[in-house]
Design a protein around this motif. Structure first.
Motif, PDB file in Angstrom:
ATOM      1  N   VAL A  52       9.555  45.763   2.900  1.00  0.00           N
ATOM      2  CA  VAL A  52       8.268  45.531   3.608  1.00  0.00           C
ATOM      3  C   VAL A  52       8.428  45.343   4.931  1.00  0.00           C
ATOM      4  O   VAL A  52       8.723  44.201   5.038  1.00  0.00           O
ATOM      5  CB  VAL A  52       7.187  45.496   2.581  1.00  0.00           C
ATOM      6  CG1 VAL A  52       5.719  45.254   3.638  1.00  0.00           C
ATOM      7  CG2 VAL A  52       6.288  46.124   1.449  1.00  0.00           C
ATOM      8  N   VAL A  53       8.497  46.714   6.129  1.00  0.00           N
ATOM      9  CA  VAL A  53       8.574  46.105   7.005  1.00  0.00           C
ATOM     10  C   VAL A  53       7.258  45.157   7.343  1.00  0.00           C
ATOM     11  O   VAL A  53       6.328  45.800   7.299  1.00  0.00           O
ATOM     12  CB  VAL A  53       9.550  47.429   8.564  1.00  0.00           C
ATOM     13  CG1 VAL A  53      10.358  47.209   6.878  1.00  0.00           C
ATOM     14  CG2 VAL A  53       8.282  48.187   8.601  1.00  0.00           C
ATOM     15  N   PHE A  54       6.690  44.956   9.119  1.00  0.00           N
ATOM     16  CA  PHE A  54       6.404  44.357   9.689  1.00  0.00           C
ATOM     17  C   PHE A  54       5.158  45.537  10.226  1.00  0.00           C
ATOM     18  O   PHE A  54       3.537  45.649   9.854  1.00  0.00           O
ATOM     19  CB  PHE A  54       6.445  43.409  10.948  1.00  0.00           C
ATOM     20  CG  PHE A  54       5.278  43.116  11.563  1.00  0.00           C
ATOM     21  CD1 PHE A  54       3.975  41.914  11.022  1.00  0.00           C
ATOM     22  CD2 PHE A  54       4.801  43.310  12.673  1.00  0.00           C
ATOM     23  CE1 PHE A  54       2.841  41.412  11.920  1.00  0.00           C
ATOM     24  CE2 PHE A  54       3.319  43.186  13.468  1.00  0.00           C
ATOM     25  CZ  PHE A  54       2.425  41.459  12.708  1.00  0.00           C
ATOM     26  N   HIS A  55       5.860  46.628  10.402  1.00  0.00           N
ATOM     27  CA  HIS A  55       4.743  48.014  11.031  1.00  0.00           C
ATOM     28  C   HIS A  55       6.559  48.532  11.391  1.00  0.00           C
ATOM     29  O   HIS A  55       7.891  48.806  11.423  1.00  0.00           O
ATOM     30  CB  HIS A  55       4.493  47.838  12.916  1.00  0.00           C
ATOM     31  CG  HIS A  55       5.516  47.694  13.938  1.00  0.00           C
ATOM     32  ND1 HIS A  55       6.556  46.735  14.554  1.00  0.00           N
ATOM     33  CD2 HIS A  55       6.039  48.699  15.064  1.00  0.00           C
ATOM     34  CE1 HIS A  55       6.988  46.989  15.663  1.00  0.00           C
ATOM     35  NE2 HIS A  55       6.493  48.497  15.803  1.00  0.00           N
ATOM     36  N   ASP A  56       6.350  50.109  11.467  1.00  0.00           N
ATOM     37  CA  ASP A  56       7.037  51.104  11.024  1.00  0.00           C
ATOM     38  C   ASP A  56       7.991  51.263  12.079  1.00  0.00           C
ATOM     39  O   ASP A  56       8.260  52.312  12.618  1.00  0.00           O
ATOM     40  CB  ASP A  56       6.528  52.500  10.530  1.00  0.00           C
ATOM     41  CG  ASP A  56       7.157  53.811   9.641  1.00  0.00           C
ATOM     42  OD1 ASP A  56       8.649  53.132   9.228  1.00  0.00           O
ATOM     43  OD2 ASP A  56       6.608  54.436   9.558  1.00  0.00           O
ATOM     44  N   ALA A  57       8.669  50.334  12.320  1.00  0.00           N
ATOM     45  CA  ALA A  57      10.201  50.489  13.383  1.00  0.00           C
ATOM     46  C   ALA A  57      10.796  50.831  13.221  1.00  0.00           C
ATOM     47  O   ALA A  57      12.188  50.966  14.251  1.00  0.00           O
ATOM     48  CB  ALA A  57       9.949  49.121  14.352  1.00  0.00           C
ATOM     49  N   TYR A  58      11.142  50.578  12.097  1.00  0.00           N
ATOM     50  CA  TYR A  58      12.524  50.986  11.387  1.00  0.00           C
ATOM     51  C   TYR A  58      13.467  52.293  10.700  1.00  0.00           C
ATOM     52  O   TYR A  58      14.412  52.150   9.209  1.00  0.00           O
ATOM     53  CB  TYR A  58      13.065  49.807  10.528  1.00  0.00           C
ATOM     54  CG  TYR A  58      13.062  48.622  11.128  1.00  0.00           C
ATOM     55  CD1 TYR A  58      13.427  48.023  12.024  1.00  0.00           C
ATOM     56  CD2 TYR A  58      10.895  48.174  11.020  1.00  0.00           C
ATOM     57  CE1 TYR A  58      13.405  46.681  13.132  1.00  0.00           C
ATOM     58  CE2 TYR A  58      10.987  46.859  11.356  1.00  0.00           C
ATOM     59  CZ  TYR A  58      11.832  46.396  12.628  1.00  0.00           C
ATOM     60  OH  TYR A  58      11.647  45.137  12.956  1.00  0.00           O
ATOM     61  N   GLN A  59      12.509  53.496  11.064  1.00  0.00           N
ATOM     62  CA  GLN A  59      12.658  54.133  10.328  1.00  0.00           C
ATOM     63  C   GLN A  59      13.422  55.479  10.924  1.00  0.00           C
ATOM     64  O   GLN A  59      14.829  55.768   9.773  1.00  0.00           O
ATOM     65  CB  GLN A  59      10.800  55.245  10.494  1.00  0.00           C
ATOM     66  CG  GLN A  59      11.364  56.808   9.269  1.00  0.00           C
ATOM     67  CD  GLN A  59      10.144  57.283  10.025  1.00  0.00           C
ATOM     68  OE1 GLN A  59       9.412  57.561  11.044  1.00  0.00           O
ATOM     69  NE2 GLN A  59      10.362  58.937   8.921  1.00  0.00           N
ATOM     70  N   TYR A  60      14.374  55.039  11.846  1.00  0.00           N
ATOM     71  CA  TYR A  60      15.998  55.836  11.930  1.00  0.00           C
ATOM     72  C   TYR A  60      16.699  55.316  11.244  1.00  0.00           C
ATOM     73  O   TYR A  60      18.128  55.490  10.688  1.00  0.00           O
ATOM     74  CB  TYR A  60      15.580  55.952  13.390  1.00  0.00           C
ATOM     75  CG  TYR A  60      14.539  56.575  14.097  1.00  0.00           C
ATOM     76  CD1 TYR A  60      15.019  58.556  14.259  1.00  0.00           C
ATOM     77  CD2 TYR A  60      13.488  56.081  14.740  1.00  0.00           C
ATOM     78  CE1 TYR A  60      14.129  58.991  15.069  1.00  0.00           C
ATOM     79  CE2 TYR A  60      12.716  57.220  15.302  1.00  0.00           C
ATOM     80  CZ  TYR A  60      13.184  58.323  15.288  1.00  0.00           C
ATOM     81  OH  TYR A  60      12.133  59.565  16.455  1.00  0.00           O
ATOM     82  N   PHE A  61      16.555  53.637  11.685  1.00  0.00           N
ATOM     83  CA  PHE A  61      18.196  52.766  10.836  1.00  0.00           C
ATOM     84  C   PHE A  61      17.614  52.448   9.457  1.00  0.00           C
ATOM     85  O   PHE A  61      18.393  53.094   8.259  1.00  0.00           O
ATOM     86  CB  PHE A  61      17.231  51.486  11.284  1.00  0.00           C
ATOM     87  CG  PHE A  61      18.568  50.196  10.819  1.00  0.00           C
ATOM     88  CD1 PHE A  61      19.643  49.971  11.951  1.00  0.00           C
ATOM     89  CD2 PHE A  61      18.602  49.743   9.638  1.00  0.00           C
ATOM     90  CE1 PHE A  61      20.489  49.377  11.428  1.00  0.00           C
ATOM     91  CE2 PHE A  61      19.643  48.779   9.594  1.00  0.00           C
ATOM     92  CZ  PHE A  61      20.986  48.503  10.878  1.00  0.00           C
ATOM     93  N   GLU A  62      16.257  52.272   8.765  1.00  0.00           N
ATOM     94  CA  GLU A  62      16.980  53.222   7.382  1.00  0.00           C
ATOM     95  C   GLU A  62      17.463  54.792   6.893  1.00  0.00           C
ATOM     96  O   GLU A  62      17.959  54.927   6.181  1.00  0.00           O
ATOM     97  CB  GLU A  62      15.285  53.733   6.903  1.00  0.00           C
ATOM     98  CG  GLU A  62      14.342  51.932   7.008  1.00  0.00           C
ATOM     99  CD  GLU A  62      13.038  52.026   6.966  1.00  0.00           C
ATOM    100  OE1 GLU A  62      12.807  53.483   6.223  1.00  0.00           O
ATOM    101  OE2 GLU A  62      12.107  50.952   7.488  1.00  0.00           O
ATOM    102  N   ALA A  63      16.533  56.253   7.437  1.00  0.00           N
ATOM    103  CA  ALA A  63      17.510  57.406   7.706  1.00  0.00           C
ATOM    104  C   ALA A  63      18.932  57.104   7.454  1.00  0.00           C
ATOM    105  O   ALA A  63      19.899  58.088   6.876  1.00  0.00           O
ATOM    106  CB  ALA A  63      16.574  58.685   8.453  1.00  0.00           C
ATOM    107  N   HIS A  64      19.008  56.499   8.095  1.00  0.00           N
ATOM    108  CA  HIS A  64      20.823  57.094   9.004  1.00  0.00           C
ATOM    109  C   HIS A  64      21.766  55.775   8.114  1.00  0.00           C
ATOM    110  O   HIS A  64      23.011  56.409   7.346  1.00  0.00           O
ATOM    111  CB  HIS A  64      21.243  55.924  10.278  1.00  0.00           C
ATOM    112  CG  HIS A  64      22.659  56.558  10.774  1.00  0.00           C
ATOM    113  ND1 HIS A  64      23.093  57.423  11.421  1.00  0.00           N
ATOM    114  CD2 HIS A  64      23.417  55.536  10.763  1.00  0.00           C
ATOM    115  CE1 HIS A  64      24.250  57.970  11.581  1.00  0.00           C
ATOM    116  NE2 HIS A  64      24.085  56.085  11.343  1.00  0.00           N
TER     117      HIS A  64
END
Length: 314
Positions: A209-221
């Protein structure tokens, strides 16, 4: 007999150049360049290395989600020839000043750069209720987009190409330097990408779980498994009900780690993980504590990868 007019002109020109050598070899003027946030500044600085240095607006640990323009920022915008930003969906505070203050500047919206792939903002499960204050309707046809596009290194390479194109168009005298820097930066990003893929492979699939959804691109990549966010809008403190819901979902989803951010009340994570088996970590999407400059971007991605691997892999 008087010399012919062309001969007189040649003599005058030669005399002027002899008296003032600087006139013969005057250095090309470097454009005044402004970058909005630290990751953008890092990519622009990499392309400008050896030619000039861009001015950064959002400094230190400040966040574009909550930033208020300073008088020094307004002066930099008024003097700028080029302004690089992600776009109004992220740096909303810049939208009006770019129109009213940066009147002689070319503004380059990097979210619109050729080759940048956009992801729709996530909804459902631990990602809602969806009320992102910083992700708005997008002209490219997306109803809502995630704005943290720089956290995909493929997007960063596309942005570097757009930065070089804009600098070359504004400053043809240094075009070769910009292009060489951009090519070197792109090669470095490709090597960094391969390094991070290898480092993160062992923790793919582990929920967090992250603080806010800032990492979607990093996660997907990198094939990572972010399962929710503490807050859907980092400008607002989450409600007690939201915190309670996230705590329940941490348990039901088996989240291994919960990540704070240095810009937004990391103490909230202590409250959320109480009574769960989740561990705590810190992720920083913008390089809050990193020194400005071309090395910030690769350091930023390495730090994110190290934090994820360190928490998820133990």
């Amino acid at each position: 007999m008087r010399p012919a007019l062309p001969a007189v002109t040649a003599l005058i020109t030669a005399a002027l150049l002899t008296a003032s050598p600087a006139l013969a070899d005057a250095p090309a003027k470097t454009p005044k360049v402004v970058a909005s946030i630290k990751p953008v500044h890092a990519l622009v600085a990499a392309v400008m290395q050896g030619v000039g240095e861009p001015t950064l607006i959002v400094r230190g640990a400040a966040s574009p989600h909550t930033y208020a323009l300073k008088p020094s920022d307004a002066r930099a915008l008024a003097d700028a020839d080029l302004v690089f930003w992600i776009g109004p969906e992220l740096e909303g505070f810049l939208a009006k000043p770019l129109e009213a203050t940066a009147t002689k500047a070319t503004a380059v919206e990097l979210m619109e750069a050729p080759g940048v792939a956009l992801l729709d903002a996530r909804e459902g499960g631990a990602w809602d209720p969806h009320d992102h204050g910083h992700d708005h309707a997008h002209e490219g046809g997306h109803e809502e987009v995630n704005t943290h596009v720089w956290l995909d290194p493929d997007n960063a390479r596309a942005m570097v190409g757009a930065i070089a194109d804009a600098l070359e168009a504004k400053d043809a005298a240094h075009a070769d330097a910009y292009r060489a820097n951009a090519e070197r930066t792109a090669r470095g990003l490709a090597a960094l990408d391969a390094e991070l893929k290898a480092a993160l492979a062992p923790v793919q699939g582990k929920p967090f779980v992250v603080f806010h959804d800032a990492y979607q691109y990093f996660e997907a990549h990198y094939g990572l498994n972010g399962v929710g966010a503490i807050t859907v809008n980092p400008e607002r403190r989450p409600s007690a009900k939201r915190l309670s819901d996230i705590r329940a979902k941490i348990t039901s989803l088996g989240a291994v780690c919960v990540f704070a951010e240095p810009q937004f009340e990391p103490a909230l994570v202590d409250t959320i993980v109480q009574g769960t088996k989740a561990k705590k970590g810190v992720l920083d999407p913008e390089g809050a504590n990193l020194p400005d400059g071309p090395d910030l971007y690769p350091t930023l991605l390495r730090n994110i990868a190290a934090s994820l691997k360190g928490c998820l892999g133990t």
